[in-house]
Each structure stands twice: as C-alpha cells, then as structure tokens.
Design an enzyme around this catalytic site. Structure first.
Site, PDB file in Angstrom:
ATOM      1  N   HIS A   1       5.853  -8.953   3.018  1.00 18.85           N
ATOM      2  CA  HIS A   1       4.830  -7.924   2.776  1.00 18.85           C
ATOM      3  C   HIS A   1       3.586  -8.453   2.056  1.00 18.85           C
ATOM      4  CE1 HIS A   1       7.323  -4.202   3.668  1.00 18.85           C
ATOM      5  NE2 HIS A   1       8.208  -5.184   3.747  1.00 18.85           N
TER       6      HIS A   1
ATOM      7  N   HIS B   1      -1.059  -3.308  -9.636  1.00 16.51           N
ATOM      8  CA  HIS B   1      -0.701  -3.296  -8.218  1.00 16.51           C
ATOM      9  C   HIS B   1      -0.516  -1.853  -7.719  1.00 16.51           C
ATOM     10  CE1 HIS B   1       0.926  -5.442  -4.661  1.00 16.51           C
ATOM     11  NE2 HIS B   1       1.399  -4.229  -4.440  1.00 16.51           N
TER      12      HIS B   1
ATOM     13  N   ARG C   1      16.910  -1.963   1.251  1.00 14.67           N
ATOM     14  CA  ARG C   1      18.226  -1.488   1.680  1.00 14.67           C
ATOM     15  C   ARG C   1      19.071  -2.656   2.124  1.00 14.67           C
ATOM     16  NH1 ARG C   1      17.298   2.518   6.361  1.00 14.67           N
ATOM     17  NH2 ARG C   1      15.926   3.993   5.303  1.00 14.67           N
TER      18      ARG C   1
ATOM     19  N   ASP D   1      -0.692  -3.895   4.978  1.00 14.71           N
ATOM     20  CA  ASP D   1      -0.508  -4.701   3.758  1.00 14.71           C
ATOM     21  C   ASP D   1      -1.543  -5.817   3.644  1.00 14.71           C
ATOM     22  OD1 ASP D   1       1.573  -3.265   2.707  1.00 14.71           O
ATOM     23  OD2 ASP D   1       3.150  -4.621   3.397  1.00 14.71           O
TER      24      ASP D   1
ATOM     25  N   HIS E   1      -0.784   3.654   4.296  1.00 11.03           N
ATOM     26  CA  HIS E   1      -0.179   3.206   5.557  1.00 11.03           C
ATOM     27  C   HIS E   1      -0.308   4.264   6.656  1.00 11.03           C
ATOM     28  CE1 HIS E   1       1.372  -0.745   4.643  1.00 11.03           C
ATOM     29  NE2 HIS E   1       1.791  -0.308   3.478  1.00 11.03           N
TER      30      HIS E   1
ATOM     31  N   ASP F   1      -2.229   0.251  -4.784  1.00  6.10           N
ATOM     32  CA  ASP F   1      -1.408   0.748  -3.675  1.00  6.10           C
ATOM     33  C   ASP F   1      -1.500   2.261  -3.539  1.00  6.10           C
ATOM     34  OD1 ASP F   1      -0.186  -1.460  -2.530  1.00  6.10           O
ATOM     35  OD2 ASP F   1       1.682  -1.265  -3.653  1.00  6.10           O
TER      36      ASP F   1
ATOM     37  N   HIS G   1      -2.098  -7.709  -2.260  1.00  2.00           N
ATOM     38  CA  HIS G   1      -1.048  -8.259  -1.393  1.00  2.00           C
ATOM     39  C   HIS G   1      -1.394  -9.664  -0.923  1.00  2.00           C
ATOM     40  CE1 HIS G   1       2.093  -5.159  -0.543  1.00  2.00           C
ATOM     41  NE2 HIS G   1       1.258  -4.530  -1.356  1.00  2.00           N
TER      42      HIS G   1
ATOM     43  N   HIS H   1       3.048  -1.842   9.929  1.00  3.16           N
ATOM     44  CA  HIS H   1       3.027  -1.867   8.462  1.00  3.16           C
ATOM     45  C   HIS H   1       2.227  -3.059   7.915  1.00  3.16           C
ATOM     46  CE1 HIS H   1       4.661  -0.980   4.458  1.00  3.16           C
ATOM     47  NE2 HIS H   1       4.673  -2.302   4.302  1.00  3.16           N
TER      48      HIS H   1
ATOM     49  N   TRP I   1       0.903  -1.159   0.000  1.00  2.81           N
ATOM     50  CA  TRP I   1       0.000   0.000   0.000  1.00  2.81           C
ATOM     51  C   TRP I   1       0.934   1.199   0.000  1.00  2.81           C
ATOM     52  CZ3 TRP I   1      -5.044   0.247  -0.826  1.00  2.81           C
ATOM     53  CH2 TRP I   1      -6.016  -0.464  -0.138  1.00  2.81           C
TER      54      TRP I   1
ATOM     55  N   ASP J   1       8.803  -0.395   4.713  1.00  2.00           N
ATOM     56  CA  ASP J   1       9.041  -0.203   3.278  1.00  2.00           C
ATOM     57  C   ASP J   1      10.376   0.484   3.031  1.00  2.00           C
ATOM     58  OD1 ASP J   1       7.032  -1.429   1.908  1.00  2.00           O
ATOM     59  OD2 ASP J   1       5.762   0.347   1.723  1.00  2.00           O
TER      60      ASP J   1
END
Ligand code: ADE
Ligand code: ZN
Ligand code: ZN
Length: 296
Positions: free
Chosen positions: A88, A178, A76, A149, A31, A182, A155, A145, A26, A71
């Site tokens: 997720h 998607h 990362r 989702d 969120h 989102d 999702h 989070h 999302w 997210d």
C-alpha cells in the site's frame, strides 16, 4: 467468575472487534471518490467488462466499493491478508523537508511496494497474459485501491512511517499526521459537498473534463504512451506524489509542531488533496479504458 472476566472476556472481545491499525491507506471516502471519478470516465463497454470481472456482488459492479476491498483484507488472516500490507505504500529513504526522491533499488526491494504492486497487478489484469478470471478480478480490486494510495503524499514517504508516528492536533483532536492526510482532511473537505463522495467526484470530474485541470490532466496520464508503461507509469506517479512532501507536507509540522493543522494548513492542503484525488481517479479510468479494450 472473576477469572472468566479477566481471562476469557478480553480474548472473546478481541476476536470480534477489529482493532484499528495505525497503518492506514487514504481513508474510505478518498478511495470511493477516486473510484467514482474513474467510473465517470469508463467507456460503456469497459464499464460492462469491469462489472463482469467482479465476482463479489456487494460492489454493485462498480469501482467505488471495490476500491475498499484491499484495505478490508489487509489485516485479515487469509489468502490476501498480512503479506499485502507493504504493497500500500513506498517508504522512501529520502529526507523530506530537505530533499525528496524515489529510488526503486533503495526504497522498493523485491518490488514489495505500491509501485511494484501496480506493475504486477497490471500484468495480471491484462487478458493478453492469460490469467484466469479469479486472478484478474483480484488484480482489478487491488489496482482500484493502489491507484488511490499512490497519490497520497505520505504513502510515498518513509519518514516516521509515513507520518504514522507523528502525533499532532487537528481541529482540537490529537491524531497522527498520516491519518490527518488519509481521513481527517478529506472528510472535512467533503463537508463542502454535503459529505457525499458522488458530489465531490462530479466536481472533480468536471474540473478534469472542462475546467481547472483540463490542460494538465494530459500529463497525468502521458506515461501510458510509453512502451514500458506497466513499470514506468507507477514510478512516474510515485515521484510526482513524493515531491509534495518537500515543499508542503512536513514544512509547517517541522516549524510549528504544536500548531492545529485544522486551520491554515488545512486550507493550503485543500487544492493539493483535490488534485491528488482527481489524478488517481482520472488515471484509473484512462488506464482501464486502455487495458480492458483488448479482446483476447
Ligand atoms: N507503514 C509504513 N510506512 C507507511 C507509509 N508510508 N504509509 C502507510 N503505511 C506505512
Ligand atoms: Zn491502501
Ligand atoms: Zn494511509
């Protein structure tokens, strides 16, 4: 000079620019709205416990900004990146449009999906299980989070990577299905609230407290009364969300692949989006009031 530009510049640029991934959650606005609705339902002592758990002061001690963290770290390098990406969503091997279903053994091997993640982080957040403050802080960020989702229909849908591979038009722009769910449709809906997620959250909160959702909102959280709620709740919610794919999400797209989804499809989606976001926020608030009420 030419060799510097052709060789080094792309390397330099890609190390500073984060390239948007097609695999999203999302969007941020959904969120934040879910976090704000949950925050509206927190009892004062629970809100204090939430604030005390977050070590990252940039969250302001509240759920809306904390809900974005999962997210931010997803792609990362680092302790929470990359491996957490499959947490997720839940890629069902059903046949949306015709038959919708969730089967944990088939669709969520090794608990590496949003249902397994909610169950595991619930265990880590619960002070009765003795996890340290750092682990509980991270668990709360993930839960803030994933409670969002798990309400986004795509999702909990494995078809074409949750619609990431389906390119269609929305208000004249080519976009994947998607991302339309989102982000595009949520941002369009937010325009009815001056593009302010707090106003949108307050509207949905009122509908839960005393309005359109009041009677059915009891069902949204009724799994909490079950003794095995840690695993049962996220599975119940996933089944509820997955079912939306059959009558609605894919139908118009399958029948009219060249249609612009910014028209009738969007109008029909608004009540679904409102309700899914309301469910996520209310469930998160009620859940935190329960789990953080213990004095360990
Ligand atoms: N990547 C693969 N399947 C996905 C889904 N259903 N939602 C989000 N990202 C995905
Ligand atoms: Zn996500
Ligand atoms: Zn997404």
């Amino acid at each position: 000079m030419k060799s510097f530009l052709t060789i080094l510049l792309p390397i330099l640029l890609t190390s500073f620019i984060t390239i948007p991934s097609p695999v999203n959650a999302w969007g941020a606005e959904a969120h934040k709205t879910i976090g704000q609705i949950a925050q509206n339902f927190l009892k004062p002592d629970i809100a204090r416990k939430v604030a005390a758990l977050f070590q990252d002061k940039s969250f302001g001690g509240q759920l809306p900004l904390a809900s974005l963290w999962a997210d931010e770290v997803k792609h990362r390098r680092g302790p929470f990146g990359v491996w957490s990406a499959p947490l997720h969503f839940l890629d069902t091997l059903d046949d949306p449009g015709r038959s919708c279903s969730v089967d944990m053994e088939r669709d969520c091997p090794d608990a590496k999906c949003v249902v397994g993640a909610i169950a595991n982080y619930t265990t880590q957040l619960d002070c009765a299980n003795g996890y340290d403050k750092f682990t509980r802080d991270i668990a709360l960020r993930f839960l803030a989070h994933f409670f969002g989702d798990i309400t986004q229909p795509l999702h909990v849908c494995g078809r074409e990577k949750g619609g990431n591979e389906v390119i269609i038009t929305f208000d004249g722009q080519r976009e994947n299905l998607h991302a339309i769910w989102d982000t595009q449709m949520v941002e369009k809906r937010l325009q009815d609230f001056e593009s302010d997620f707090v106003q949108y959250s307050d509207f949905l909160t009122k509908n839960i407290q005393n309005g359109e959702y009041t009677s059915e909102s009891k069902d949204w959280v009724s799994c909490n009364n079950s003794p095995n709620s840690t695993t049962l709740c996220p599975l119940t919610w996933a089944i509820d969300t997955n079912a939306i794919n059959c009558p609605f999400v894919w139908d118009t797209v399958d029948k009219n692949p060249n249609i612009d989804l910014g028209g009738g499809y969007y109008s029909d989606a608004v009540p679904i989006i409102d309700k899914q976001i309301a469910k996520g926020g209310y469930r998160l608030g009620v859940f935190l009031n329960l789990i953080l009420s213990k004095s360990c």
